[in-house]
Design a protein around this motif. Structure first.
Motif, short mmCIF file in Angstrom:
data_model
loop_
_atom_site.label_atom_id
_atom_site.label_comp_id
_atom_site.label_asym_id
_atom_site.label_seq_id
_atom_site.Cartn_x
_atom_site.Cartn_y
_atom_site.Cartn_z
N ARG A 319 -12.11 3.35 5.02
CA ARG A 319 -10.97 4.22 4.69
C ARG A 319 -9.98 4.34 5.85
O ARG A 319 -8.80 4.58 5.63
N SER A 320 -10.45 4.17 7.08
CA SER A 320 -9.53 4.27 8.22
C SER A 320 -8.55 3.10 8.24
O SER A 320 -7.47 3.20 8.83
N PHE A 321 -8.92 1.98 7.61
CA PHE A 321 -8.03 0.82 7.54
C PHE A 321 -7.35 0.70 6.18
O PHE A 321 -6.77 -0.35 5.86
N SER A 322 -7.41 1.75 5.37
CA SER A 322 -6.85 1.70 4.02
C SER A 322 -5.55 2.50 3.94
O SER A 322 -5.43 3.57 4.56
N GLY A 323 -4.63 2.00 3.18
CA GLY A 323 -3.38 2.68 2.92
C GLY A 323 -3.04 2.63 1.44
O GLY A 323 -3.79 2.05 0.64
N PRO A 324 -1.93 3.21 1.03
CA PRO A 324 -1.56 3.19 -0.39
C PRO A 324 -1.40 1.79 -0.95
O PRO A 324 -1.64 1.56 -2.14
N ASP A 325 -1.02 0.82 -0.09
CA ASP A 325 -0.76 -0.54 -0.56
C ASP A 325 -1.84 -1.53 -0.14
O ASP A 325 -1.63 -2.74 -0.21
N GLY A 326 -2.99 -1.01 0.34
CA GLY A 326 -4.06 -1.91 0.74
C GLY A 326 -4.40 -1.78 2.21
O GLY A 326 -4.03 -0.79 2.87
N THR A 328 -4.45 -1.77 6.12
CA THR A 328 -3.33 -1.52 7.04
C THR A 328 -3.86 -0.99 8.37
O THR A 328 -4.97 -0.44 8.43
N LEU A 329 -3.04 -1.14 9.41
CA LEU A 329 -3.33 -0.55 10.72
C LEU A 329 -2.44 0.66 10.98
O LEU A 329 -2.38 1.16 12.10
N ARG A 330 -1.75 1.12 9.94
CA ARG A 330 -0.78 2.20 10.11
C ARG A 330 -1.44 3.47 10.62
O ARG A 330 -0.86 4.19 11.45
N ASN A 331 -2.65 3.78 10.14
CA ASN A 331 -3.32 5.00 10.58
C ASN A 331 -3.57 5.01 12.09
O ASN A 331 -3.46 6.06 12.74
N TYR A 332 -3.87 3.84 12.64
CA TYR A 332 -4.10 3.75 14.08
C TYR A 332 -2.78 3.80 14.84
O TYR A 332 -2.71 4.37 15.93
N ALA A 333 -1.75 3.20 14.29
CA ALA A 333 -0.44 3.23 14.95
C ALA A 333 0.11 4.65 15.03
O ALA A 333 0.76 5.02 16.02
N LEU A 334 -0.17 5.46 14.00
CA LEU A 334 0.32 6.84 13.99
C LEU A 334 -0.33 7.71 15.06
O LEU A 334 0.21 8.78 15.38
N LEU A 335 -1.47 7.28 15.61
CA LEU A 335 -2.13 8.08 16.64
C LEU A 335 -1.29 8.19 17.91
O LEU A 335 -1.49 9.10 18.70
N GLY A 336 -0.36 7.27 18.11
CA GLY A 336 0.49 7.32 19.29
C GLY A 336 1.78 8.08 19.08
O GLY A 336 2.62 8.11 19.98
N THR A 337 1.97 8.70 17.92
CA THR A 337 3.20 9.42 17.62
C THR A 337 2.95 10.92 17.62
O THR A 337 1.82 11.39 17.53
N ASN A 338 4.04 11.68 17.71
CA ASN A 338 3.97 13.14 17.65
C ASN A 338 5.13 13.64 16.80
O ASN A 338 6.20 13.96 17.31
N PRO A 339 4.93 13.68 15.49
CA PRO A 339 6.01 14.17 14.62
C PRO A 339 6.44 15.58 15.02
O PRO A 339 5.62 16.38 15.45
#
Length: 556
Positions: A319-326, A328-339
């Motif tokens: 699930r950590s590598f899953s996204g709405p479209d299949g 993805t690494l997006r979940n890991y990339a978001l760890l470096g952001t601060n909305p």
């Protein structure tokens, strides 16, 4: 014979004692003081409310009930596999039994995230049901239920019960069971009249230990149970942090400490019976399966064990590598952001640096203090060791929430005002990790032959040089295991850190907890990504421990 003495100044031996007094006894004393004298004057109203309020009594009753139910489910699940694996062995079983101890080093917040990824509202099982049967497919609704809490407790404590039962049963004389079969005992009669009576000491010891861990469970109940289920641990946190009712929180902590002390005394007495007479070598009692029934039985137990222990962790990774479209690494990339507006006030990725730094400091401190304590215990008279050894183990039997409350009260004022200092988190992590280092180093130090120390002294090695050049190299494996234990424990510590962490000192478990509590798919994905990274660290630590652990001397 040359007596072993500390290699340096006598004051060096006092370091573990001073550390224990300052960072364990002093915080607990602060809790006791605020419980019996919250305003500086004796006032037992907090205790009276705890023992007379229907709400608090219901909280205690629920805590005992869920711990008892979790204990029975854990023992029932571990008993068949424990008995089978002790007498029958097959290819792959030793490796699986070794891997089965992995949950023991996993932090509670990671376990909660794993079960959320498996059977939560957005978990892998419900996603598969929707994919197979459409959006209207029936869903598994286990989030915020007692059922999910119990399953997680079984996952957490199953390896512990399995090891205790298997180790005890492997050492029992198999001829007693053979004699019972000759006399006609089969099936349930064999279990009821022979096996269960023989296993009673192991079952009692495992039950007390599992009950203790479930009674003080915090992260699992806080995350998986939700607001409906409040144990004593959760209530202490709510009273201290939620409504700032420190007298009530202190009274609950003291009551829980008394209960834990009673459980530890009972466990210590029962555990002595586990090493009773009439034991046989475990190797002499194991054999390959000889019938198809044994093969099926062993296969079913191993399948259940693998499914229970590894499905949640596998779901977490997937699930950590899953996204709405299949994938993805997006979940890991978001760890470096601060909305903007994030409650974390910093990118979650910074928590990894904080956790690594705190764990490195805590592991180094715990190793130094643990080695000194082990050498002191090994070279001390029996009277000193009799009280110092259990005293060093007390932090292991004290709940992390109670310790966090004690640090909040004790170190928020003079003479030790450390509340705003970053050092307070490594200190409490050191306290929690210290028992692991002592229990690992002590048997390794005791296993060093006295003749080696005598030979080094005859050759002119002083106490300090003998310790540094002779004893430490011989303890290399134990040192690696001890420092790895300390590092892993610090990385996953959650309950006490939740009280003490500030925005700039947020750790990985706190990030996971906060992200799981926030709405939105991105927060959920980041929580699973951070959990997977923490799982990788814990798994690496576990593999290192298994690689260097000495079965003949280690006490863990």
């Amino acid at each position: 014979m040359i007596r072993r003495r500390l290699p340096a100044w006598p004051a060096l031996a006092l370091l573990p004692v001073v550390f224990l007094a300052l960072f364990f006894v002093y915080p607990l004393g602060a809790i006791l003081l605020i419980g019996i004298a919250p305003g500086g004057q004796p006032d037992l109203s907090g205790f009276l409310r705890v023992f007379t309020s229907r709400y608090y009594l219901d909280t205690f009753a629920f805590t005992v009930a869920q711990a008892a139910l979790s204990t029975e489910l854990t023992r029932a699940a571990a008993l068949p596999a424990g008995v089978s694996s002790a007498r029958v062995t097959c290819r792959g079983m030793p490796g699986l039994l070794s891997l089965s101890t992995l949950p023991f080093v996993l932090p509670a917040v990671l376990v909660a995230a794993a079960f959320t990824a498996l059977v939560g509202d957005r978990g892998l099982v419900n996603s598969l049901l929707s994919a197979l049967f459409g959006e209207g497919a029936p869903q598994i609704a286990l989030q915020n239920t007692l059922t999910l809490v119990l399953i997680a407790h079984v996952f957490y404590n199953y390896p512990l019960a399995l090891r205790i039962v298997a180790a005890y049963w492997a050492n029992q004389n198999p001829h007693m069971e053979d004699a019972a079969r000759v006399l006609g005992a089969r099936g349930w009669r064999l279990w009821w009249h022979v096996r269960l009576p023989m296993l009673r000491p192991a079952l009692l010891a495992a039950g007390l230990l599992v009950f203790t861990f479930c009674f003080t469970s915090f992260g699992v109940l806080l995350i998986l149970g939700g607001p409906r289920f409040a144990s004593v641990e959760v209530e202490i946190y709510r009273q201290a942090v939620g409504v700032f009712n420190l007298p009530a929180a202190a009274a609950l902590s003291i009551a829980q400490l008394v209960a834990m002390l009673a459980l530890m005394i009972a466990y210590t007495r029962i555990s002595r019976r586990l090493s009773g007479g009439g034991l046989q070598s475990a190797r002499s009692t194991s054999r390959p399966p000889v019938s198809w029934r044994e093969r099926v039985w062993i296969g079913a137990n191993l399948t259940f064990m693998a499914a229970l222990l590894f499905l949640p962790l596998l779901a977490l990774i997937v699930r950590s590598f899953s996204g709405p479209d299949g994938p993805t690494l997006r979940n890991y990339a978001l760890l470096g952001t601060n909305p903007r507006g994030s409650v974390l006030f910093a990118p979650p990725l910074e928590a990894i640096g904080n956790s690594l730094l705190f764990a490195a400091i805590a592991a180094a401190l715990a190793l130094v203090l643990g080695l000194i304590a082990a050498r002191l215990l090994a070279g001390s008279r029996a009277r000193l060791a009799r009280w110092l050894d259990p005293a060093l183990m007390l932090p292991l039997a004290t709940s992390a929430v109670t310790l966090g409350l004690g640090y909040t009260v004790a170190f928020s004022r003079e003479p030790l005002n450390l509340r705003s200092s970053l050092v307070i988190i490594p200190l409490i992590h050191t306290l929690v990790a210290l028992p692991f280092v002592v229990r690992t180093a002590l048997p390794a130090y005791q296993a060093i032959p006295h003749s080696i120390a005598e030979a080094a002294s005859i050759l002119g090695a002083s106490g300090w040089r003998r310790f540094w050049s002779v004893e430490l190299p011989l303890m290399r494996r134990a040192i690696i295991v001890g420092i790895t234990f300390a590092f892993t424990v610090s990385m996953g510590e959650f309950g006490a850190t939740l009280f003490l962490a500030r925005p700039e000192s947020t750790t990985m478990p706190l990030v996971i907890y906060r992200l799981l509590g926030q709405p939105g798919a991105s927060n959920y994905g980041q929580a699973l990504a951070m959990s997977t990274l923490l799982l990788a660290v814990c798994a690496a630590g576990f593999l290192l421990i298994e690689r260097f652990r000495s079965v003949d001397t280690a006490e863990f």
